[in-house]
Motif scaffolding. Structure first.
Motif, PDB file in Angstrom:
ATOM      1  N   ALA A  61     -62.992 -35.190  17.099  1.00 45.93           N
ATOM      2  CA  ALA A  61     -62.998 -33.903  17.792  1.00 45.93           C
ATOM      3  C   ALA A  61     -61.980 -32.953  17.170  1.00 45.93           C
ATOM      4  CB  ALA A  61     -62.692 -34.101  19.280  1.00 45.93           C
ATOM      5  N   ALA A  62     -62.314 -31.677  17.179  1.00 44.22           N
ATOM      6  CA  ALA A  62     -61.442 -30.684  16.554  1.00 44.22           C
ATOM      7  C   ALA A  62     -60.217 -30.380  17.415  1.00 44.22           C
ATOM      8  CB  ALA A  62     -62.230 -29.402  16.286  1.00 44.22           C
ATOM      9  N   ARG A  63     -60.393 -30.344  18.737  1.00 44.33           N
ATOM     10  CA  ARG A  63     -59.286 -29.993  19.621  1.00 44.33           C
ATOM     11  C   ARG A  63     -58.487 -31.239  19.987  1.00 44.33           C
ATOM     12  NH1 ARG A  63     -60.805 -26.636  24.681  1.00 44.33           N
ATOM     13  NH2 ARG A  63     -61.761 -28.642  25.252  1.00 44.33           N
ATOM     14  N   PRO A  64     -57.153 -31.177  19.962  1.00 44.54           N
ATOM     15  CA  PRO A  64     -56.331 -32.350  20.306  1.00 44.54           C
ATOM     16  C   PRO A  64     -56.614 -32.875  21.702  1.00 44.54           C
ATOM     17  CG  PRO A  64     -54.988 -30.678  19.229  1.00 44.54           C
ATOM     18  CD  PRO A  64     -56.324 -30.039  19.489  1.00 44.54           C
ATOM     19  N   GLU A  65     -56.957 -31.980  22.641  1.00 46.66           N
ATOM     20  CA  GLU A  65     -57.208 -32.436  24.012  1.00 46.66           C
ATOM     21  C   GLU A  65     -58.509 -33.231  24.125  1.00 46.66           C
ATOM     22  OE1 GLU A  65     -57.865 -27.877  23.979  1.00 46.66           O
ATOM     23  OE2 GLU A  65     -56.577 -29.358  23.006  1.00 46.66           O
ATOM     24  N   ASP A  66     -59.401 -33.116  23.147  1.00 51.16           N
ATOM     25  CA  ASP A  66     -60.654 -33.874  23.158  1.00 51.16           C
ATOM     26  C   ASP A  66     -60.656 -35.016  22.136  1.00 51.16           C
ATOM     27  OD1 ASP A  66     -61.629 -32.060  25.038  1.00 51.16           O
ATOM     28  OD2 ASP A  66     -62.424 -30.733  23.478  1.00 51.16           O
ATOM     29  N   ALA A  67     -59.587 -35.116  21.362  1.00 50.45           N
ATOM     30  CA  ALA A  67     -59.558 -36.067  20.255  1.00 50.45           C
ATOM     31  C   ALA A  67     -58.920 -37.387  20.675  1.00 50.45           C
ATOM     32  CB  ALA A  67     -58.800 -35.474  19.076  1.00 50.45           C
ATOM     33  N   VAL A  68     -59.113 -38.395  19.836  1.00 42.44           N
ATOM     34  CA  VAL A  68     -58.579 -39.734  20.068  1.00 42.44           C
ATOM     35  C   VAL A  68     -57.960 -40.235  18.770  1.00 42.44           C
ATOM     36  CG1 VAL A  68     -59.127 -42.089  20.787  1.00 42.44           C
ATOM     37  CG2 VAL A  68     -60.386 -40.182  21.771  1.00 42.44           C
ATOM     38  N   TYR A  69     -56.865 -40.963  18.917  1.00 45.36           N
ATOM     39  CA  TYR A  69     -56.215 -41.608  17.775  1.00 45.36           C
ATOM     40  C   TYR A  69     -56.221 -43.104  18.037  1.00 45.36           C
ATOM     41  CZ  TYR A  69     -52.730 -42.330  14.056  1.00 45.36           C
ATOM     42  OH  TYR A  69     -52.077 -42.729  12.909  1.00 45.36           O
ATOM     43  N   ILE A  70     -56.655 -43.893  17.058  1.00 44.10           N
ATOM     44  CA  ILE A  70     -56.926 -45.318  17.276  1.00 44.10           C
ATOM     45  C   ILE A  70     -56.182 -46.169  16.251  1.00 44.10           C
ATOM     46  CG2 ILE A  70     -58.721 -47.074  17.493  1.00 44.10           C
ATOM     47  CD1 ILE A  70     -60.727 -44.841  17.974  1.00 44.10           C
ATOM     48  N   THR A  71     -55.584 -47.260  16.731  1.00 40.97           N
ATOM     49  CA  THR A  71     -54.957 -48.230  15.841  1.00 40.97           C
ATOM     50  C   THR A  71     -55.094 -49.612  16.466  1.00 40.97           C
ATOM     51  OG1 THR A  71     -52.976 -48.709  14.538  1.00 40.97           O
ATOM     52  CG2 THR A  71     -52.636 -48.050  16.819  1.00 40.97           C
ATOM     53  N   ASN A  72     -54.477 -50.614  15.842  1.00 39.66           N
ATOM     54  CA  ASN A  72     -54.498 -51.984  16.333  1.00 39.66           C
ATOM     55  C   ASN A  72     -53.090 -52.558  16.333  1.00 39.66           C
ATOM     56  OD1 ASN A  72     -57.326 -52.666  16.843  1.00 39.66           O
ATOM     57  ND2 ASN A  72     -57.619 -52.475  14.634  1.00 39.66           N
ATOM     58  N   VAL A  73     -52.919 -53.653  17.062  1.00 39.13           N
ATOM     59  CA  VAL A  73     -51.636 -54.364  17.029  1.00 39.13           C
ATOM     60  C   VAL A  73     -51.390 -54.909  15.633  1.00 39.13           C
ATOM     61  CG1 VAL A  73     -50.343 -56.333  17.941  1.00 39.13           C
ATOM     62  CG2 VAL A  73     -51.743 -54.935  19.477  1.00 39.13           C
ATOM     63  N   LEU A  74     -52.409 -55.528  15.034  1.00 37.19           N
ATOM     64  CA  LEU A  74     -52.302 -56.076  13.687  1.00 37.19           C
ATOM     65  C   LEU A  74     -53.115 -55.226  12.721  1.00 37.19           C
ATOM     66  CD1 LEU A  74     -52.669 -59.937  14.248  1.00 37.19           C
ATOM     67  CD2 LEU A  74     -50.599 -58.548  14.285  1.00 37.19           C
ATOM     68  N   PRO A  75     -52.591 -54.929  11.556  1.00 37.34           N
ATOM     69  CA  PRO A  75     -53.339 -54.137  10.584  1.00 37.34           C
ATOM     70  C   PRO A  75     -54.219 -54.962   9.659  1.00 37.34           C
ATOM     71  CG  PRO A  75     -51.108 -54.430   9.802  1.00 37.34           C
ATOM     72  CD  PRO A  75     -51.188 -55.131  11.133  1.00 37.34           C
ATOM     73  N   TRP A  76     -54.124 -56.295   9.750  1.00 41.87           N
ATOM     74  CA  TRP A  76     -54.926 -57.165   8.890  1.00 41.87           C
ATOM     75  C   TRP A  76     -55.775 -58.095   9.739  1.00 41.87           C
ATOM     76  CZ3 TRP A  76     -49.513 -56.919   7.649  1.00 41.87           C
ATOM     77  CH2 TRP A  76     -49.231 -56.082   6.564  1.00 41.87           C
ATOM     78  N   ARG A  77     -56.936 -58.440   9.232  1.00 42.71           N
ATOM     79  CA  ARG A  77     -57.872 -59.284   9.968  1.00 42.71           C
ATOM     80  C   ARG A  77     -57.407 -60.737   9.995  1.00 42.71           C
ATOM     81  NH1 ARG A  77     -63.737 -61.427   7.908  1.00 42.71           N
ATOM     82  NH2 ARG A  77     -64.430 -62.364   9.877  1.00 42.71           N
ATOM     83  N   PRO A  78     -57.298 -61.362  11.171  1.00 41.26           N
ATOM     84  CA  PRO A  78     -57.034 -62.799  11.239  1.00 41.26           C
ATOM     85  C   PRO A  78     -58.255 -63.581  10.761  1.00 41.26           C
ATOM     86  CG  PRO A  78     -56.452 -61.704  13.300  1.00 41.26           C
ATOM     87  CD  PRO A  78     -57.261 -60.731  12.499  1.00 41.26           C
ATOM     88  N   PRO A  79     -58.062 -64.719  10.121  1.00 47.80           N
ATOM     89  CA  PRO A  79     -59.207 -65.495   9.623  1.00 47.80           C
ATOM     90  C   PRO A  79     -60.173 -65.853  10.749  1.00 47.80           C
ATOM     91  CG  PRO A  79     -57.132 -66.365   8.758  1.00 47.80           C
ATOM     92  CD  PRO A  79     -56.771 -65.350   9.801  1.00 47.80           C
ATOM     93  N   GLY A  80     -61.461 -65.619  10.490  1.00 53.24           N
ATOM     94  CA  GLY A  80     -62.474 -65.961  11.482  1.00 53.24           C
ATOM     95  C   GLY A  80     -62.371 -65.169  12.769  1.00 53.24           C
TER      96      GLY A  80
END
Length: 275
Positions: free
Chosen positions: A160-179
């Motif tokens: 979304a262009a407007r900050p009030e409608d936008a979302v920012y996404i991350t994870n606890v871990l930045p790398w995939r655990p095996p399986g």
């Protein structure tokens, strides 16, 4: 593996059986063909050269004292590296340079974040899955597609262009655990300083924790079926635990509770995070 080889010999001319065998291997976590036999790549790391024998008559060398008998403290080092990052690109570089998380050795990509960094809403998931590891962005598989539909239902989107409608996404871990296994407590602990710094630099008004792993990391609590929908505060901002979209794919009846949480989230964003 022997069972798979026998099955392959018996049905090597049957494409349907071959496809079923391939799908079975993928479901077991074997999603990348490399060699005919498994290789322990951790054992292939360079080893220090053997000591050179002392020459006759030479003085005996005095060994250097180790910095610590227990070795380096990954959490303390992560804290120093995270605190030194003054912006999000510097934080991403610090995570990529962090040497103590073994997950990066088996991952294709470091999955840092997606969406608008100026967004009022920040979502924290667990860890990258297979598609996220392949593409390098969080929440792009089936669970991510469901998340996008959930956000669209309350008028929000990661692009979304407007900050009030936008979302920012991350994870606890930045790398995939095996399986796609559940992250281990030691992995969560060493990456937590980076996550806390990530939140501090992004400065969201509201933080949504999706699933048990981010709740364990940020709140020190688990049991998402009990704590979902209950507003609390952490890192100086309001926090809402919610079901992970992957859980909703497995338990469609839980979408009713997820919809209630989305409406509460939208109401909080409209009225102001401080109320």
């Amino acid at each position: 593996m022997l069972r798979g080889r026998l099955f392959l010999m018996e049905s090597e001319t049957d494409p349907y059986s071959l496809r079923a065998l391939l799908q079975w291997q993928i479901d077991c976590g074997a999603d990348e063909a490399i060699l005919d036999a498994p290789v322990d790549r951790y054992a292939l790391e360079a080893k220090p050269p053997p000591p050179v024998p002392a020459m006759p008559g030479a003085a005996e060398a005095v060994p250097e004292s180790p910095v610590s008998a227990a070795g380096p403290d990954p959490v303390a080092e992560a804290r120093l590296m995270a605190d030194a990052a003054q912006d999000l690109p510097a934080l991403a570089a610090a995570i990529a340079a962090f040497p103590h998380c073994e997950l990066q050795k088996g991952a294709r990509s470091m999955v840092f974040a997606d969406g608008q960094a100026e967004a009022r809403l920040m979502i924290v998931g667990e860890a990258p899955g297979r598609e996220e590891d392949r593409i390098g962005r969080p929440f792009v598989g089936q669970a991510g597609q469901l998340l996008d539909r959930m956000l669209a239902a309350i008028g929000m989107a990661r692009d979304a262009a407007r900050p009030e409608d936008a979302v920012y996404i991350t994870n606890v871990l930045p790398w995939r655990p095996p399986g796609n296994r559940t992250p281990e407590p030691a992995e969560i602990a060493m990456m937590l300083p980076f996550l806390e710094r990530h939140v501090a630099l992004a400065k969201p008004d509201i933080l949504v924790l999706m699933g048990n792993t981010p709740c364990q990391a940020i709140l020190g609590r688990t049991g998402i079926t009990r704590i979902r929908g209950q507003w609390t505060e952490a890192l100086g901002i309001p926090v809402l635990p919610m079901f992970h979209p992957a859980y909703l794919l497995r338990q469609p009846l839980a979408k009713r509770e997820a919809w209630a949480d989305l409406l509460a989230l939208k109401s909080r964003l409209m009225t102001g995070a401080s109320t």
